[in-house]
Write a protein that holds these residues in place. Sequence first.
Motif, short mmCIF file in Angstrom:
data_model
loop_
_atom_site.label_atom_id
_atom_site.label_comp_id
_atom_site.label_asym_id
_atom_site.label_seq_id
_atom_site.Cartn_x
_atom_site.Cartn_y
_atom_site.Cartn_z
N HIS A 150 0.83 -1.20 0.00
CA HIS A 150 0.00 0.00 0.00
C HIS A 150 0.87 1.25 0.00
O HIS A 150 1.97 1.26 0.55
N VAL A 151 0.36 2.31 -0.63
CA VAL A 151 1.00 3.62 -0.57
C VAL A 151 -0.03 4.61 -0.03
O VAL A 151 -1.19 4.60 -0.44
N SER A 152 0.40 5.45 0.88
CA SER A 152 -0.53 6.40 1.52
C SER A 152 -0.62 7.68 0.70
O SER A 152 0.24 7.96 -0.14
N PRO A 153 -1.66 8.47 0.94
CA PRO A 153 -1.63 9.85 0.43
C PRO A 153 -0.61 10.63 1.25
O PRO A 153 -0.01 10.10 2.19
N VAL A 154 -0.39 11.87 0.89
CA VAL A 154 0.51 12.71 1.71
C VAL A 154 -0.16 12.94 3.05
O VAL A 154 -1.30 13.38 3.12
N GLU A 155 0.54 12.60 4.12
CA GLU A 155 -0.01 12.74 5.46
C GLU A 155 0.83 13.71 6.29
O GLU A 155 2.05 13.76 6.13
N PHE A 156 0.16 14.45 7.14
CA PHE A 156 0.83 15.41 8.02
C PHE A 156 0.65 14.95 9.47
O PHE A 156 -0.43 15.08 10.03
N PRO A 157 1.70 14.37 10.05
CA PRO A 157 1.60 13.91 11.44
C PRO A 157 1.26 15.05 12.39
O PRO A 157 1.52 16.22 12.10
N THR A 158 0.68 14.70 13.52
CA THR A 158 0.32 15.69 14.53
C THR A 158 1.56 16.48 14.96
O THR A 158 2.64 15.92 15.14
N ASN A 159 1.39 17.79 15.10
CA ASN A 159 2.45 18.70 15.53
C ASN A 159 3.64 18.73 14.56
O ASN A 159 4.77 19.00 14.96
N SER A 160 3.35 18.45 13.28
CA SER A 160 4.41 18.52 12.27
C SER A 160 3.93 19.36 11.09
O SER A 160 2.78 19.23 10.66
N SER A 161 4.81 20.22 10.61
CA SER A 161 4.47 21.03 9.44
C SER A 161 4.91 20.36 8.16
O SER A 161 4.67 20.87 7.06
N SER A 162 5.56 19.21 8.28
CA SER A 162 6.06 18.48 7.11
C SER A 162 5.08 17.38 6.71
O SER A 162 4.44 16.76 7.57
N GLY A 163 4.99 17.14 5.42
CA GLY A 163 4.16 16.06 4.92
C GLY A 163 5.02 14.86 4.55
O GLY A 163 6.19 15.00 4.19
N PHE A 164 4.43 13.68 4.63
CA PHE A 164 5.16 12.45 4.31
C PHE A 164 4.28 11.52 3.49
O PHE A 164 3.05 11.57 3.58
N ILE A 165 4.93 10.67 2.71
CA ILE A 165 4.22 9.63 1.96
C ILE A 165 4.83 8.29 2.37
O ILE A 165 6.05 8.15 2.45
N TYR A 166 3.96 7.33 2.68
CA TYR A 166 4.39 6.05 3.24
C TYR A 166 4.13 4.91 2.26
O TYR A 166 3.06 4.83 1.64
N PHE A 167 5.12 4.00 2.17
CA PHE A 167 4.98 2.76 1.40
C PHE A 167 5.12 1.61 2.40
O PHE A 167 5.99 1.66 3.28
N ILE A 168 4.30 0.59 2.24
CA ILE A 168 4.39 -0.54 3.17
C ILE A 168 4.06 -1.83 2.43
O ILE A 168 3.19 -1.86 1.56
#
Length: 213
Positions: A150-168
Amino acid sequence: IASIRTKLLLLSLALTLVPLIILAFISNRFLRTSIEIQSNESLRVAAEQTRLSIDNFIESNIDSLEIESTLGSIRNYLALETNERPNSVEESALRSTLLSLQTKEQIYQPAYAVLDLGGTVTYSTERSSIGTSEADTSYFQSVSSTGISHVSPVEFPTNSSSGFIYFISPIKSESAQIVGYLRSRYDARILQSILDNNLGLIGNRSYPILLDE
């Protein structure tokens, strides 16, 4: 006589000008339609080229992660009992493997983690995340319920101004049983760098944007 001559001149002028005006209107409308069609086609081609760039990034990372999840050092680490893993030869081999995998990207290097069946991070290239849980994340819930990478959409973790994309991707034993999950995480700015390669495709001031749902 002058009045008749003037009327005839005006009539003649009207008969000449009216067709010219109509012809100019038709020509202008045809030209405008042609420009719109050409512009829309250029826009479509540029959008398709940009889409392919993003899709290639996603598909190549999914394919790579599925292959990486079969590496012996990763399987061997998960084959150990939990209390046998710290400071083991298998953990050292896993560390070397994951650090090596990171080098495929020079600027935005992915963070790798090995998760157990419950979503707990058992090992990570970010040591501070070891022992934390990713069970509530959308990407873990998807892969754990379907058994499919699976690949995630761009996610913004709590208390973070940076976005990330996850592959699993699932990690399977030699008997094809799922024993854990291999997860990689990219800074979402890597998507911006891909878009930057597609600047100016339909003119100096044209630029692509990437939208979510």
